[in-house]
Design an enzyme around this catalytic site. Structure first.
Site, PDB file in Angstrom:
ATOM      1  CG  ASP A   1       2.879  21.233 -70.213  1.00  9.47           C
ATOM      2  OD1 ASP A   1       3.816  20.427 -70.186  1.00  9.47           O
ATOM      3  OD2 ASP A   1       3.042  22.467 -70.178  1.00  9.47           O
TER       4      ASP A   1
ATOM      5  CG  ASP B   1       6.270  22.791 -68.691  1.00 11.72           C
ATOM      6  OD1 ASP B   1       7.163  22.065 -69.140  1.00 11.72           O
ATOM      7  OD2 ASP B   1       5.931  23.870 -69.214  1.00 11.72           O
TER       8      ASP B   1
ATOM      9  CG  ASP C   1       3.164  27.241 -70.196  1.00 11.91           C
ATOM     10  OD1 ASP C   1       3.796  26.167 -70.316  1.00 11.91           O
ATOM     11  OD2 ASP C   1       3.564  28.315 -70.688  1.00 11.91           O
TER      12      ASP C   1
END
Length: 705
Positions: A684, A481, A680
């Protein structure tokens, strides 16, 4: 399904006898009753159904038993067993039942198929913890007595009668085996009934044989010592016993069960926290214009709801009145709020800014995006078998092999051994079973994992499962990410550009003075940027926020406006001098705000989420190890490509939602890639759970971790 229907290759039916799911296309056992086709998991279920079909077509027949045996092995009742609740096995999803318990095929603790906002007590964890404490309390003295024989001079054996020591071991180990290990014996018996040997088959076999042999030898030593061959007598004329092996193995396996159940409980708690992002109530606007707070469960599609400043959006819908900026970081990972006007979509759980909105509900309950994320995370977690799966695959061959070796040993000693042949044959066969108890398979591996994870913890890396550690060595692609993983996850001032007679310090100081009274996240970044640079921040009078455009006010006797092009158009300010520097900063991935003083363009401020200082070197080392790096982010493509270009990342998937991230992970896995995902945020979560290895940043949300 009627006989005229042609089932698809992946269609499933439910066995009416045991409740298991059966793939129709590959079903071997089936029959037709009153024009209806029925499919079965095995021949026994089919025979029972044909004998009494009416008894299995009643709605009261519970799911989750197989071949006449209840699937809930040693299952304490729980508050989880509410109406409609179902429990399944992560390794065998065909197991479904209404109560918690353990899988009849692998012995693994079942988990609920859905998560509710309330957290009832985990009765199985409570029960296993209680058994662990009892087992530990009784096993420690047994272990101490047994190991005391290795002390030089055997002081304990000379101080206390060996007969009393043997009796003490028997008294202490017996409650451990008979009560603490009872669930393992139940699971071991279930594995035999279902012809599915697993870890609990080995554990129950080893513990049971060790204890039973020791009890028999103790009884003979007390009642008929002359029947025991002298070769088997130790210090003080007492036979060797294995009480400490039975008790300690039980205690260690119980410890493993408690750790596993606690980890699962923490996962469920994180998902409940995710569900808790949706407000419990919504302010519904009735047809007569009156407004009332109602429970979220009463909101229906088409209801008009008011979302006040600072509140979370209750459901998925679209804006029909008002303007505001919505913090959608939980969905996209992008820290900068997104402006919303009439006709634009909003997502339940996202945070409204300073403007008021009226939203019409479009998706509620289980159909909402947040609920779908919870469902996807749960399904992705259950799709991965734990490390016990490897041991269970081995156990299917290992258990029969051990029994066969023990039988051959007994026959050889009986045929070829010295007198007394029967005694030698029996003792050596039992020794094979005791030695073959899964110490190395079930206990040594967790101990080695504990050492490895302890070393990792010292380096700031926390490993939550042994499977993840093992699987990490095989990873060939790392999906990352952007926000909060590669970047710091917060907006900061990266650039200040001044026009004419104004200086950068003056531009930043006036902007910070104006934004000091704003709640917008960009405002906090500008104020913090001024303070970090030592710029004096004054006070603003007549502050006014215009939703979706910016803020205006009076600072040090000057009219100051800070915002976007729409604000400049409203104020009649010429922004032509700002066009070129604005385009340049946007190419760098910055979000740009314009500043006007006394009706004239004075400068701009660029705000961005900076790349972490360690990111570039970390990615370079990963690429040197042969990993392909892919960026997966919900942020705008232009911003994502700027970050990727700076970090040398060739493949970028931008503007993706949580379900898109999950889909991309699954696509990579279908291509045969071993995928690690690092992220995080809540957005996600599904991808982290579905990846072969999920890596959550320590600064991330509880759900990601």
């Amino acid at each position: 399904m009627t006989p005229n229907e042609s089932p698809s290759t992946d269609a499933v039916a439910r066995d009416p006898v045991c409740g298991m799911k059966v793939t129709i296309a590959s079903a071997v056992h089936h029959t037709t009753h009153e024009g209806q086709d029925y499919y079965f998991c095995g021949a026994r279920c089919r025979v029972r159904f044909i004998a009494e079909p009416a008894s299995f077509l009643q709605p009261a027949v519970p799911a989750g038993s197989c071949c006449g045996h209840d699937a809930a092995v040693g299952a304490p009742k729980s508050a989880h067993a509410a109406a409609g609740a179902q429990w399944t096995c992560p390794m065998h999803p065909e197991i479904l039942q209404a109560d918690p318990g353990s899988c009849p095929l692998c012995g693994m603790a079942l988990e609920p198929t859905s998560v509710s906002i309330d957290e009832p007590p985990n009765e199985e964890l409570i029960d296993m913890t209680r058994r662990l404490w009892v087992a530990a309390g009784f096993s420690l003295p047994v272990f101490a007595i047994a190991m005391s024989e290795m002390l030089p001079g055997q002081p304990l054996q000379h101080a206390v009668s060996p007969w009393l020591l043997m009796g003490a071991q028997a008294l202490l180990a017996t409650p451990v085996v008979l009560w603490c290990a009872a669930p393992f014996f139940a699971r071991g018996w279930a594995s035999i009934v279902h012809r599915s040997p697993n870890m609990f088959t080995l554990i129950s076999l080893g513990v049971g044989v060790a204890w039973l042999f020791s009890v028999v030898m103790t009884g003979l030593a007390w009642l008929a010592p002359a029947t025991i061959p002298a070769a088997y007598l130790g210090h003080g004329g007492v036979p060797g016993v294995y009480f400490e092996a039975a008790a300690v193995i039980t205690a260690l396996v119980l410890a493993g069960q408690v750790l596993e159940l606690r980890a699962r409980s923490q996962t469920g708690r994180a998902l409940r926290a995710l569900l808790g992002l949706s407000p419990k109530d919504a302010r519904r606007i009735a047809t007569d214009g009156s407004e009332h707070d109602v429970p979220l469960s009463e909101v229906r599609v088409g209801d008009r709801l008011r979302v006040r400043p600072g509140e979370r959006v209750p459901v998925d819908g679209s804006v029909v009145e008002g303007e505001s900026a919505i913090d959608e970081s939980m969905m996209t990972g992008e820290p900068i709020p997104v402006g919303k006007t009439i006709g634009e979509a909003v997502t339940g759980g996202t945070l409204n800014g300073t403007g008021g909105l009226v939203v019409v509900a479009q998706r509620v309950g289980a159909d909402a995006v947040l609920a779908q994320i919870v469902k996807m995370v749960g399904e992705a977690q259950r799709s991965r078998a734990p490390i016990q799966q490897l041991a269970d695959r081995i156990s299917k061959w290992f258990v029969p092999a051990v029994v066969l070796v023990a039988a051959v040993t007994m026959l050889l000693w009986y045929a070829l051994g010295p007198e007394p042949r029967l005694t030698h044959a029996l003792v050596n066969a039992i020794a094979v079973l005791i030695i073959a108890c899964p110490c190395a398979l079930g206990l040594a591996t967790p101990i080695s994992i504990m050492v490895a994870t302890g070393r990792g913890a010292g380096a700031g890396v926390l490993v939550k499962s042994a499977e993840a550690l093992q699987r990490l060595a095989e990873v060939d692609v790392l999906v990352v990410d952007k926000t909060g993983t590669l970047t710091e996850g917060r907006a900061v001032v990266t650039h200040v550009h001044a026009l004419g007679e104004w200086t950068e310090v003056e531009i930043l100081g006036l902007a910070a003075a104006l934004e000091h009274g704003s709640e917008h996240p960009l405002a906090a970044a500008i104020v913090r940027g001024a303070q970090d640079r030592g710029v004096t921040v004054g006070a603003a009078q007549g502050f006014r926020s215009i939703t979706g455009e910016g803020v205006i006010g009076r600072v040090a006797g000057r009219e100051v406006a800070l915002g976007n092009r729409r604000l400049f158009d409203r104020q009649g300010v010429d922004a032509s001098e700002l066009t070129v520097p604005t385009d340049r900063q946007r190419l760098e991935g910055d979000t740009v705000v314009w500043l006007a003083i006394d009706g004239r363009a004075a400068g701009l401020i660029g705000v961005a989420d900076p790349i972490k200082a360690s990111t570039a070197s970390a990615l370079a080392e990963l690429r040197a190890d042969g990993l392909e790096i892919i960026m997966l982010t919900g942020d705008h493509r232009a911003t994502a490509e700027v970050v990727a270009r700076r970090l040398g990342i060739a493949r970028v998937e931008a503007e993706v939602m949580p379900h898109d991230k999950l889909r991309i992970i699954e696509t990579l896995q279908r291509e045969g890639r071993i995928v690690a995902m690092a992220g995080d945020g809540i957005n996600d979560g599904p991808a982290l759970a579905r990846a072969d290895v999920g890596i959550a940043m320590g600064t991330g949300t509880d759900v990601a971790i």
